[in-house]
Design an enzyme around this catalytic site. Structure first.
Site, mmCIF file in Angstrom:
data_model
loop_
_atom_site.group_PDB
_atom_site.id
_atom_site.type_symbol
_atom_site.label_atom_id
_atom_site.label_comp_id
_atom_site.label_asym_id
_atom_site.label_seq_id
_atom_site.Cartn_x
_atom_site.Cartn_y
_atom_site.Cartn_z
ATOM 1 N N MET A 195 29.313 -1.241 -26.491
ATOM 2 C CA MET A 195 28.939 -1.319 -25.087
ATOM 3 C C MET A 195 29.318 -2.940 -24.659
ATOM 4 O O MET A 195 28.379 -3.776 -24.887
ATOM 5 C CB MET A 195 27.644 -1.022 -24.436
ATOM 6 C CG MET A 195 27.355 0.639 -24.718
ATOM 7 S SD MET A 195 28.352 1.610 -23.661
ATOM 8 C CE MET A 195 27.339 1.542 -22.205
ATOM 9 N N CYS B 236 38.297 -12.658 -26.933
ATOM 10 C CA CYS B 236 37.260 -11.934 -27.012
ATOM 11 C C CYS B 236 36.063 -12.480 -27.546
ATOM 12 O O CYS B 236 36.236 -13.388 -28.429
ATOM 13 C CB CYS B 236 37.522 -10.669 -28.001
ATOM 14 S SG CYS B 236 36.495 -9.341 -28.233
ATOM 15 N N CYS C 19 39.554 -10.169 -34.767
ATOM 16 C CA CYS C 19 38.124 -9.870 -34.558
ATOM 17 C C CYS C 19 37.906 -8.260 -34.488
ATOM 18 O O CYS C 19 36.863 -7.920 -35.157
ATOM 19 C CB CYS C 19 38.035 -10.259 -32.833
ATOM 20 S SG CYS C 19 36.623 -9.571 -32.295
ATOM 21 N N GLY D 153 31.618 -3.673 -19.638
ATOM 22 C CA GLY D 153 32.718 -3.313 -19.141
ATOM 23 C C GLY D 153 32.965 -1.734 -18.876
ATOM 24 O O GLY D 153 32.328 -1.032 -19.177
HETATM 25 N N1 LIG Z 1 30.158 -7.584 -26.475
HETATM 26 C C1 LIG Z 1 30.424 -6.284 -26.827
HETATM 27 N N2 LIG Z 1 29.658 -5.443 -27.448
HETATM 28 C C2 LIG Z 1 29.752 -4.349 -28.014
HETATM 29 N N3 LIG Z 1 31.243 -3.859 -27.679
HETATM 30 C C3 LIG Z 1 32.214 -4.553 -27.253
HETATM 31 C C4 LIG Z 1 31.943 -5.755 -26.813
HETATM 32 N N4 LIG Z 1 32.959 -6.325 -26.237
HETATM 33 C C5 LIG Z 1 33.833 -5.414 -26.575
HETATM 34 N N5 LIG Z 1 33.541 -4.248 -27.020
HETATM 35 C C6 LIG Z 1 34.031 -3.058 -27.519
HETATM 36 O O1 LIG Z 1 35.606 -3.183 -27.724
HETATM 37 C C7 LIG Z 1 36.129 -2.622 -26.676
HETATM 38 C C8 LIG Z 1 37.606 -3.241 -26.212
HETATM 39 O O2 LIG Z 1 37.041 -4.626 -25.808
HETATM 40 P P1 LIG Z 1 38.079 -5.499 -24.763
HETATM 41 O O3 LIG Z 1 37.318 -6.901 -24.830
HETATM 42 O O4 LIG Z 1 39.473 -5.206 -25.137
HETATM 43 O O5 LIG Z 1 37.521 -4.741 -23.449
HETATM 44 P P2 LIG Z 1 38.084 -3.979 -22.385
HETATM 45 O O6 LIG Z 1 39.276 -3.185 -22.719
HETATM 46 O O7 LIG Z 1 38.083 -4.671 -20.965
HETATM 47 O O8 LIG Z 1 36.919 -3.048 -22.231
HETATM 48 P P3 LIG Z 1 35.630 -2.935 -21.566
HETATM 49 O O9 LIG Z 1 36.135 -2.315 -20.135
HETATM 50 O O10 LIG Z 1 34.703 -1.830 -22.046
HETATM 51 O O11 LIG Z 1 35.143 -4.306 -21.415
HETATM 52 C C9 LIG Z 1 35.231 -2.393 -25.483
HETATM 53 O O12 LIG Z 1 35.590 -1.265 -24.730
HETATM 54 C C10 LIG Z 1 33.974 -2.174 -26.245
HETATM 55 O O13 LIG Z 1 33.681 -0.577 -26.801
#
Ligand SMILES: Nc1ncnc2c1ncn2[C@@H]1O[C@H](COP(=O)(O)OP(=O)(O)OP(=O)(O)O)[C@@H](O)[C@H]1O
Length: 375
Positions: free
Chosen positions: A22, A208, A112, A25
């Site tokens: 989680m 990230c 990552c 986002g």
């Molecule tokens: N700080 C975090 N803690 C836990 N899971 C993470 C975290 N950051 C990213 N993730 C996981 O990796 C996925 C992809 O990350 P990304 O940074 O690409 O975000 P995103 O596509 O904008 O998704 P989201 O809308 O969920 O932030 C996220 O949907 C989540 O499941």
């Protein structure tokens, strides 16, 4: 058009525990929601992998955690937290710095995923008793010949398989990607329908866990800048750069040159970094022929199947995330690296970035670009 989701028999899922990454986002919020609808036992985990919290606008971890908590509360699921900052530093960030130091432009988000989300996080989730992890990535898991495979997300605009190509089939087998079956507008709609506060949260940008910062200031804290000359392809010195690491092949902005009396008043673009002389080579015109190459050599391969395909292989490739698939043929060199030959010349192929291979929707894996050239 919104794809129909495959109906899921939720009765088979109730004894399976899934821990969703989680991020705070919308994509991971809706992933948790969908898994609950599918009958899984769902818990969440928020990771913090970058310890510096300087209170500036760049550090959104606190707000993101609050959003992840609010969504978890709304869904009635438990939220764990974990800090993998040491693993991130050792296995992602040090490599990122070393690549910059060597004059290449690395993609830390790929590493990552391989080292943190699908390794440290996966291992931790298994310790917490999870049968699966889940993330909000726009990719799908499929099966070919009884083996798990990585497929592009159904939303062509959002497909993130480029960033996940280094994750192996065993990790893919343990991961669920609920939003990979959906288009992004549908994800936001679901979030709104179920009252999740992240429904209109802006998509994350930047690196990230490190976030969106003034990249030059950030890198300067870790690597000494080495200023040098900017030269045209014919060897005229036309300016100075602050350090090759701040520049990327094909880049237009930030060169600080212009208004030169001997040249037309057109923008300048980076063509090459001459590491031996610490010189940045530039040309005028974003479509200048020197920016286009038909071949590249890559190494450090990660194949999703964990065995390399048989070469020569005719397939599609992407040399950067936001690029349409390009027709190519891959051959293996005697030293184990591979040569990729494109049908169409490719603009601004960048050493350090990944080249990722596809057969239709199937992501095969990819490697790191060493050099690009014309034959
Ligand atoms: N700080 C975090 N803690 C836990 N899971 C993470 C975290 N950051 C990213 N993730 C996981 O990796 C996925 C992809 O990350 P990304 O940074 O690409 O975000 P995103 O596509 O904008 O998704 P989201 O809308 O969920 O932030 C996220 O949907 C989540 O499941």
């Amino acid at each position: 058009m919104t794809e129909q989701r495959t109906p899921v028999d939720s009765s088979t899922n109730h004894d399976k525990k899934v821990i969703v990454g989680m991020s705070g986002g919308v994509d991971s919020s809706v992933s948790a929601l969908i898994l609950m609808q599918q009958g899984y036992q769902v818990e969440g985990l928020f990771m913090k992998n970058w310890d510096e919290d300087d209170g500036t606008e760049y550090c959104t971890a606190k707000d993101d955690l609050a959003d992840a908590q609010a969504v978890s509360d709304k869904l009635g699921i438990k939220l764990h937290t974990a800090n993998f900052a040491a693993e991130y530093w050792d296995n992602v960030f040090e490599h990122f710095l070393a690549e910059y130091k060597a004059g290449r432009t690395p993609n830390p988000d790929i590493l990552c995923n391989k080292e943190i989300k699908f390794k440290a996080f996966l291992e931790y989730a298994i310790e917490l008793g999870a049968d699966y992890i889940a993330t909000g990535h726009y990719v799908r898991r499929g099966e070919r010949n009884g083996e798990p495979v990585l497929l592009k997300g159904l939303d062509a605009n959002k497909d993130q398989s480029y960033f996940l190509h280094a994750v192996g089939k065993d990790e893919i087998a343990k991961t669920l990607f609920p939003v990979g079956e959906l288009e992004k507008p549908e994800v936001r709609r679901l979030a709104e329908e179920f009252g999740l506060i992240t429904h209109n949260k802006k998509d994350s940008t930047g690196i990230c866990f490190i976030g969106e910062r003034r990249f030059k200031d950030f890198l300067e804290q870790y690597l000494p800048a080495q200023p040098g000359d900017i030269e045209t392809l014919s060897g005229d010195k036309i300016g100075r750069h602050f350090g090759l690491m701040y520049h990327t092949i094909g880049q237009r902005q930030g060169l600080g040159i212009g208004g030169l009396s001997n040249y037309p008043d057109e923008p300048w673009y980076v063509v090459e970094k001459d590491l031996d002389r610490n010189v940045l080579l530039v040309t005028q015109g974003g479509q200048h022929e020197s920016l286009f190459k038909t071949h590249l050599i890559a190494d450090n391969f990660d194949w999703v199947a964990r065995t390399k395909p048989s070469f020569p292989l005719t397939c599609k490739a992407k040399c950067r995330y936001r690029q349409a698939d390009q027709d190519c043929t891959i051959t293996e060199l005697t030293d184990g690296r591979v040569e990729v030959s494109f049908i169409e010349p490719q603009r601004a192929i960048t050493p350090g970035q990944s080249v990722v291979f596809y057969l239709d929707d199937l992501c095969l894996g990819g490697g790191i670009i060493n050099v690009a050239f014309n034959k």
